[in-house]
Design a protein around this motif. Structure first.
Motif, mmCIF file in Angstrom:
data_model
loop_
_atom_site.group_PDB
_atom_site.id
_atom_site.type_symbol
_atom_site.label_atom_id
_atom_site.label_comp_id
_atom_site.label_asym_id
_atom_site.label_seq_id
_atom_site.Cartn_x
_atom_site.Cartn_y
_atom_site.Cartn_z
ATOM 1 N N GLY A 35 0.847 -1.193 0.000
ATOM 2 C CA GLY A 35 0.000 0.000 0.000
ATOM 3 C C GLY A 35 0.871 1.227 0.000
ATOM 4 N N VAL A 36 0.548 2.200 -0.844
ATOM 5 C CA VAL A 36 1.417 3.354 -0.998
ATOM 6 C C VAL A 36 1.259 4.321 0.172
ATOM 7 C CG1 VAL A 36 1.943 5.352 -2.432
ATOM 8 C CG2 VAL A 36 1.387 3.161 -3.500
ATOM 9 N N LYS A 37 2.378 4.587 0.832
ATOM 10 C CA LYS A 37 2.444 5.647 1.832
ATOM 11 C C LYS A 37 3.756 6.377 1.603
ATOM 12 C CE LYS A 37 1.932 6.637 6.771
ATOM 13 N NZ LYS A 37 2.996 7.655 6.828
ATOM 14 N N TYR A 38 3.649 7.611 1.204
ATOM 15 C CA TYR A 38 4.846 8.366 0.843
ATOM 16 C C TYR A 38 5.518 8.940 2.092
ATOM 17 C CZ TYR A 38 2.945 8.182 -3.899
ATOM 18 O OH TYR A 38 2.448 7.757 -5.106
ATOM 19 N N PRO A 39 6.838 9.170 2.032
ATOM 20 C CA PRO A 39 7.556 9.739 3.183
ATOM 21 C C PRO A 39 7.396 11.256 3.270
ATOM 22 C CG PRO A 39 9.121 9.284 1.435
ATOM 23 C CD PRO A 39 7.777 8.767 0.949
ATOM 24 N N THR A 40 6.191 11.731 3.017
ATOM 25 C CA THR A 40 5.871 13.157 3.090
ATOM 26 C C THR A 40 5.446 13.520 4.505
ATOM 27 O OG1 THR A 40 3.642 12.609 2.317
ATOM 28 C CG2 THR A 40 5.220 13.346 0.656
ATOM 29 N N LEU A 41 5.151 14.793 4.720
ATOM 30 C CA LEU A 41 4.764 15.260 6.050
ATOM 31 C C LEU A 41 3.544 14.517 6.571
ATOM 32 C CD1 LEU A 41 5.090 17.313 8.388
ATOM 33 C CD2 LEU A 41 3.674 18.903 7.044
ATOM 34 N N ASP A 42 2.550 14.299 5.690
ATOM 35 C CA ASP A 42 1.313 13.641 6.117
ATOM 36 C C ASP A 42 1.100 12.270 5.486
ATOM 37 O OD1 ASP A 42 0.805 14.376 3.536
ATOM 38 O OD2 ASP A 42 -0.947 15.633 3.967
ATOM 39 N N GLY A 43 2.090 11.755 4.774
ATOM 40 C CA GLY A 43 1.967 10.444 4.142
ATOM 41 C C GLY A 43 1.236 10.456 2.816
ATOM 42 N N ALA A 44 0.722 11.623 2.414
ATOM 43 C CA ALA A 44 0.015 11.730 1.138
ATOM 44 C C ALA A 44 1.007 11.805 -0.017
ATOM 45 C CB ALA A 44 -0.875 12.964 1.138
ATOM 46 N N ARG A 45 0.509 11.523 -1.212
ATOM 47 C CA ARG A 45 1.416 11.584 -2.359
ATOM 48 C C ARG A 45 1.809 13.034 -2.631
ATOM 49 N NH1 ARG A 45 -2.284 10.310 -7.739
ATOM 50 N NH2 ARG A 45 -3.498 12.239 -7.723
ATOM 51 N N PRO A 46 3.032 13.257 -3.103
ATOM 52 C CA PRO A 46 3.494 14.624 -3.357
ATOM 53 C C PRO A 46 2.671 15.295 -4.453
ATOM 54 C CG PRO A 46 5.323 13.046 -3.380
ATOM 55 C CD PRO A 46 4.063 12.250 -3.384
ATOM 56 N N LEU A 47 2.535 16.606 -4.345
ATOM 57 C CA LEU A 47 1.836 17.376 -5.363
ATOM 58 C C LEU A 47 2.733 17.613 -6.570
ATOM 59 C CD1 LEU A 47 0.234 20.172 -3.136
ATOM 60 C CD2 LEU A 47 -0.916 18.157 -4.082
ATOM 61 N N VAL A 48 2.125 17.636 -7.733
ATOM 62 C CA VAL A 48 2.798 18.091 -8.950
ATOM 63 C C VAL A 48 2.285 19.493 -9.244
ATOM 64 C CG1 VAL A 48 3.086 17.752 -11.426
ATOM 65 C CG2 VAL A 48 3.130 15.780 -9.881
ATOM 66 N N ILE A 49 3.197 20.460 -9.210
ATOM 67 C CA ILE A 49 2.845 21.866 -9.385
ATOM 68 C C ILE A 49 3.367 22.310 -10.747
ATOM 69 C CG2 ILE A 49 3.070 24.191 -8.428
ATOM 70 C CD1 ILE A 49 4.027 22.484 -5.787
ATOM 71 N N GLY A 50 2.465 22.731 -11.622
ATOM 72 C CA GLY A 50 2.844 23.159 -12.963
ATOM 73 C C GLY A 50 3.524 24.513 -12.926
ATOM 74 N N HIS A 51 4.861 24.502 -12.914
ATOM 75 C CA HIS A 51 5.653 25.726 -12.764
ATOM 76 C C HIS A 51 5.464 26.637 -13.976
ATOM 77 C CE1 HIS A 51 9.603 28.022 -12.592
ATOM 78 N NE2 HIS A 51 9.084 28.217 -11.398
ATOM 79 N N ARG A 52 4.838 27.786 -13.744
ATOM 80 C CA ARG A 52 4.507 28.746 -14.800
ATOM 81 C C ARG A 52 3.607 28.116 -15.863
ATOM 82 N NH1 ARG A 52 10.639 31.071 -15.946
ATOM 83 N NH2 ARG A 52 11.334 31.020 -13.772
ATOM 84 N N GLY A 53 2.937 27.039 -15.520
ATOM 85 C CA GLY A 53 2.104 26.311 -16.469
ATOM 86 C C GLY A 53 2.819 25.051 -16.914
#
Length: 389
Positions: free
Chosen positions: A27-45
């Motif tokens: 089961g996927v649990k990411y090593p993030t602050l809250d265990g959620a999957r990391p966000l993908v942020i579209g840099h300048r689009g």
């Protein structure tokens, strides 16, 4: 131990950590602050594919899987918020080819740096709408130059809302206030305009699909007193030295409001445990330049005082750098309750360290395994694929 062996060992260790974090595939649990999957942020689009900060670029980023789209906000002469990377639009629009605006070319000092060009603050929104965006990177596809308008902040918010309905998932807007002290000196306070706009859309709470970011500190503290929206402290630098240490030279050595106030602290000071603890009093996360998290260095195996051209192409660039051990910034930020969204991830081979062998997925995996909570990417499809696969 030879550098190649160190790099191989580091990649093996982080791969093992990911397997552990994922429960060995159960089961996927990411090593993030809250265990959620990391966000993908579209840099300048989708800046790797289309000109920066256009509705078409933001839409492309969403199609490629971005969770958030990122407009940088500057103000026009008549106070409208528009999406441009800098107040000076010489590199991002076709203004220099517009004879009707030739007389607007001028010199201005922005954050103690004198620049020549055309500035958004000298244009009304109606005038700016006659311009078209261009690709600022000379090595990227120029085929779309001159095709797309400069969007207002409202248009970006409307796009995120309509695309959320179309694709059936929440698309957030991750807005940056650019040069807030400079704008305020012109009587164009960005923060109040920004909050007024967001209020009209009903975006006022921590759960709203909006995150606000800034390289300055005072305006984030001001925003914290006015809104519960998530806030992010951006952390810059001027360069990275050959040995992997961070270079801090003005104006990229500290938040500009620190420079104005005579505050001796630098951007690096913000990433100490004490600095992160202070950030947690007014912000929810940090957006550091990625070498603060995992630095890289150039080698001089020949001991001739010159960096080695590892790939033999006659030039020294990212492809000649080797990755080093991670710092404690992610661990310390998480301990302070802050999420971590580093920038900027780009997929061209010349922008990837030698360890990654031209494969951007390898870089993403290294940072995801470290525990970052999101990435600012100009190739959202690559960021998403590396995360999800």
């Amino acid at each position: 131990m030879p550098q190649a062996a160190v790099s191989t060992l580091m990649l093996a260790l982080v791969s093992a950590l990911l397997l552990t974090a994922c429960g060995g595939g159960t089961g996927v649990k990411y090593p993030t602050l809250d265990g959620a999957r990391p966000l993908v942020i579209g840099h300048r689009g989708a800046a790797g594919y289309l000109p920066d900060h256009t509705l078409e670029g933001y839409r492309k980023a969403i199609e490629l899987g971005a969770d958030f789209i990122e407009p940088d906000l500057v103000a026009t002469k008549d106070g409208a918020l528009v999406a441009r990377h800098e107040p000076n639009i010489i590199a991002t629009t076709d203004v220099k080819d517009r004879p009707e605006f030739a007389s607007r070319k001028t010199r201005r000092t922005v954050d103690d740096v004198e620049e020549e060009g055309w500035f958004v603050t000298d244009f009304t929104l109606a005038e700016l709408k006659t311009l078209r965006a261009i690709q600022p990177f000379p090595d990227r596809d120029p085929a779309y130059n001159g095709k797309f308008q400069i969007p207002t902040f409202e248009e970006v918010l409307d796009l995120a809302r309509s695309e959320s309905a179309r694709v059936g998932r929440s698309i957030g807007v991750y807005a940056e206030t650019k040069h807030p002290t400079w704008h305020a000196s012109l009587g164009l306070k960005l923060e109040d305009r920004l909050l007024d706009t967001l209020d009209r859309y009903g975006y006022t709470s921590r759960t709203s699909p909006v995150i606000l970011q800034s390289f300055e500190v005072a305006n984030l503290k001001y925003l914290r007193g006015k809104t519960q929206l998530r806030l992010v402290q951006l952390v810059d630098a001027s360069d990275i030295n050959a040995d992997g240490s961070i270079q801090l030279a003005a104006p990229f050595d500290k938040p500009y409001d620190f420079a104005v106030a005579g505050d001796a602290r630098t951007f690096a000071s913000l990433l100490t445990p004490e600095g992160l603890k202070e950030i947690s009093t007014y912000a929810d996360g940090i957006g550091p330049w990625k070498p603060y998290l995992i630095p890289s260095r150039l080698l001089d195996d020949n001991r001739d005082g010159q960096p080695d051209d590892r790939n033999g192409d006659g030039q020294i660039d990212e492809r000649d750098r080797v990755m080093m051990a991670p710092t404690d910034v992610v661990k310390d930020a998480h301990a302070a309750g802050l999420f971590v969204h580093p920038y900027t991830f780009r997929s061209e081979a010349k922008r990837l360290a030698s360890d990654f062998k031209g494969d951007p997925a390898a870089e993403y995996r290294l940072f995801y395994n470290l525990g970052v909570d999101g990435v600012f990417s100009e190739f959202a499809d690559h960021a998403k694929a590396a995360r999800d696969n």
